[in-house]
Enzyme design. Structure first.
Site, PDB file in Angstrom:
ATOM      1  N   ARG A  97      30.236  54.260  96.676  1.00  0.00           N
ATOM      2  CA  ARG A  97      30.020  54.142  98.127  1.00  0.00           C
ATOM      3  C   ARG A  97      30.655  52.809  98.485  1.00  0.00           C
ATOM      4  NH1 ARG A  97      30.209  53.290 102.830  1.00  0.00           N
ATOM      5  NH2 ARG A  97      28.584  53.617 104.384  1.00  0.00           N
ATOM      6  N   HIS A 100      30.977  47.827 102.261  1.00  0.00           N
ATOM      7  CA  HIS A 100      30.781  48.031 103.699  1.00  0.00           C
ATOM      8  C   HIS A 100      29.603  47.214 104.194  1.00  0.00           C
ATOM      9  CE1 HIS A 100      27.659  50.656 102.065  1.00  0.00           C
ATOM     10  NE2 HIS A 100      27.087  50.657 103.262  1.00  0.00           N
ATOM     11  N   HIS A 102      26.688  47.177 107.910  1.00  0.00           N
ATOM     12  CA  HIS A 102      26.275  47.853 109.144  1.00  0.00           C
ATOM     13  C   HIS A 102      25.270  47.009 109.901  1.00  0.00           C
ATOM     14  CE1 HIS A 102      23.459  49.208 106.031  1.00  0.00           C
ATOM     15  NE2 HIS A 102      24.452  49.861 105.447  1.00  0.00           N
ATOM     16  N   GLU A 106      19.170  48.168 105.384  1.00  0.00           N
ATOM     17  CA  GLU A 106      19.176  49.354 104.503  1.00  0.00           C
ATOM     18  C   GLU A 106      18.119  49.201 103.416  1.00  0.00           C
ATOM     19  OE1 GLU A 106      23.007  50.697 103.047  1.00  0.00           O
ATOM     20  OE2 GLU A 106      22.230  50.865 101.003  1.00  0.00           O
ATOM     21  N   HIS A 145      27.778  45.161 101.152  1.00  0.00           N
ATOM     22  CA  HIS A 145      27.262  45.678  99.881  1.00  0.00           C
ATOM     23  C   HIS A 145      28.050  46.895  99.422  1.00  0.00           C
ATOM     24  CE1 HIS A 145      25.080  47.654 103.194  1.00  0.00           C
ATOM     25  NE2 HIS A 145      25.073  48.735 102.426  1.00  0.00           N
ATOM     26  N   GLU A 167      25.876  57.054 109.067  1.00  0.00           N
ATOM     27  CA  GLU A 167      26.688  56.737 107.893  1.00  0.00           C
ATOM     28  C   GLU A 167      28.175  56.763 108.233  1.00  0.00           C
ATOM     29  OE1 GLU A 167      25.223  55.133 105.105  1.00  0.00           O
ATOM     30  OE2 GLU A 167      26.788  56.276 104.119  1.00  0.00           O
TER      31      GLU A 167
END
Ligand code: MN
Ligand code: MN
Length: 390
Positions: A97, A100, A102, A106, A145, A167
């Site tokens: 993953r 990135h 946001h 999380e 992360h 996402e």
């Protein structure tokens, strides 16, 4: 509930109870009705209009890529869920993953397998950690992360502290490279433009989840910086916590009191034995977002002014309880029911109906409900959390 048997010997649920109801004559999605008997024939105690409080990952769009897949339940799928959104994600061995960040914090629960997570905070302190089944991680909002599947791959649940999260709208490192002029990249990193000639061809389209080689052992993957590693761990081993034993199961509560970095998400891992029930209760601080990990259950949400609605849940479903509404969760199957209760809060809190009544002058309670002395004596002054089957 009444049933009939069709010519292929399938037993079909019918919305009939005594003199009430009638058979279904029109088209019928039998599989969905069988999963939702409390919608087809609600208990007579249900009433009024209560919004939908269930959505299944089986009904969520899956984003399938070379390194695995991810599917989300957000305010778009479950409009009542304003506080929290969740993502169920699978990474193959080595699957990444991508790096990135946001706007939302999380929180994550590892369902199966192992992963390596990396992160760097605003003070230049980093984390490179391996996590396994039952482990949690938490990244504060805006913290960059990554997650990578280790040997055997992994599957996990991500929980975000806003229902509007998606996402598909996170800030991806490849997306940024693909949308920055090469002369700017060259100046920023102090290298010639030719250093960026071999960027992946899909760099502008977001790699998101991609296949990669397995990383080396963690000890060889650690990166030393002058500021050291993060002072508050981004990882918590939830399964290593001693559970609170209840008459009909057990509960592990994780919030900022034992996982200090997790300042916006609190959670409880609840195990309910067959026939047992998470007792009648409510939460005085936040909405509840539920994820059913194993088994099957039934919940009625009491919404005041005569309103109540009952839902059935199976492993892989998400449930939601708006702030302060009363509810219970009954194990309706023959295996343990395991679920996560998640809250957008720095702490877990609940009010037990039975404990409230036990700690109130008895004649006052009896004046409301006409309960006899034996029933009053059975009220527990301890919070039971999960009660046994009858
Ligand atoms: Mn993330
Ligand atoms: Mn609850």
């Amino acid at each position: 509930m009444a049933t009939t048997t069709d010519p292929t010997t399938r037993t079909i649920l019918e919305p009939i109870s005594g003199e009430r109801g009638a058979t279904i004559h029109g088209p019928s999605n039998v599989a969905v009705e069988e999963e939702n008997p409390s919608l087809l024939l609600p208990p007579t105690t249900d009433g009024g209009t209560v919004p939908n409080l269930k959505f299944s990952y089986a009904a969520a769009r899956n984003r399938v890529l070379s390194g695995g897949w991810g599917r989300e339940i957000t305010i778009r799928e479950l409009p009542i869920a304003t506080d929290i959104a969740g993502v169920n994600m699978r990474l193959k061995p080595g699957g990444v993953r991508e790096l990135h960040w946001h706007k939302e914090a999380e929180w994550a629960y590892m369902i199966a397998g192992e992963a390596r997570i990396t992160a760097v905070d605003a003070h230049g302190r980093n984390a490179v950690e391996d996590v396994g089944a039952g482990d949690l991680w938490y990244f504060p909002a805006g913290t960059p992360h990554s997650i990578q599947g280790l040997a055997g791959g992994c599957e996990f649940l991500l929980v975000f502290d806003s229902g509007g999260f998606s996402e598909n709208e996170t800030f991806l490192i490849t997306d940024w490279f693909g949308h920055t002029p090469k002369d700017v990249l060259a100046q920023n990193f102090g290298v010639p433009e030719s250093a960026f000639d071999d960027l992946p061809t899909d760099v502008g389209n977001s790699r998101y989840i991609f296949a990669a080689e397995l990383p080396p052992a963690r000890a060889q993957d650690l990166v030393a910086g002058p500021a050291g590693s993060v002072p508050q761990s981004f990882v918590h081993r939830m399964h290593q916590q001693e559970p609170i034993k209840a008459p009909g199961g057990q509960v592990r509560v994780t919030d900022s009191s034992n996982f200090p970095i997790s300042r916006t998400i609190a959670g409880a891992l609840v195990e309910i034995e067959p026939g047992a029930m998470r007792e009648l209760h409510w939460h005085p601080n936040a909405d509840e977002w539920q994820y059913y990990l194993r088994g099957s259950g039934r919940m009625t949400v009491f919404a005041s002014s005569g309103k109540a609605r009952t839902f059935d849940y199976q492993a892989g479903d998400v449930g939601y309880v708006p702030f302060a509404m009363g509810h219970y969760v009954q194990n309706t199957g023959d295996e343990p029911l395991v679920m996560l209760e998640m809250f957008k809060s720095d702490h877990f809190a609940d009010i037990s109906l039975a404990q409230w009544m036990a700690l109130t002058p008895p004649e006052l309670v009896q004046a409301h409900l006409n309960l006899d002395d034996a029933t009053m004596a059975a009220l527990s002054t301890d919070k039971r959390l999960v009660v046994r089957g009858a």
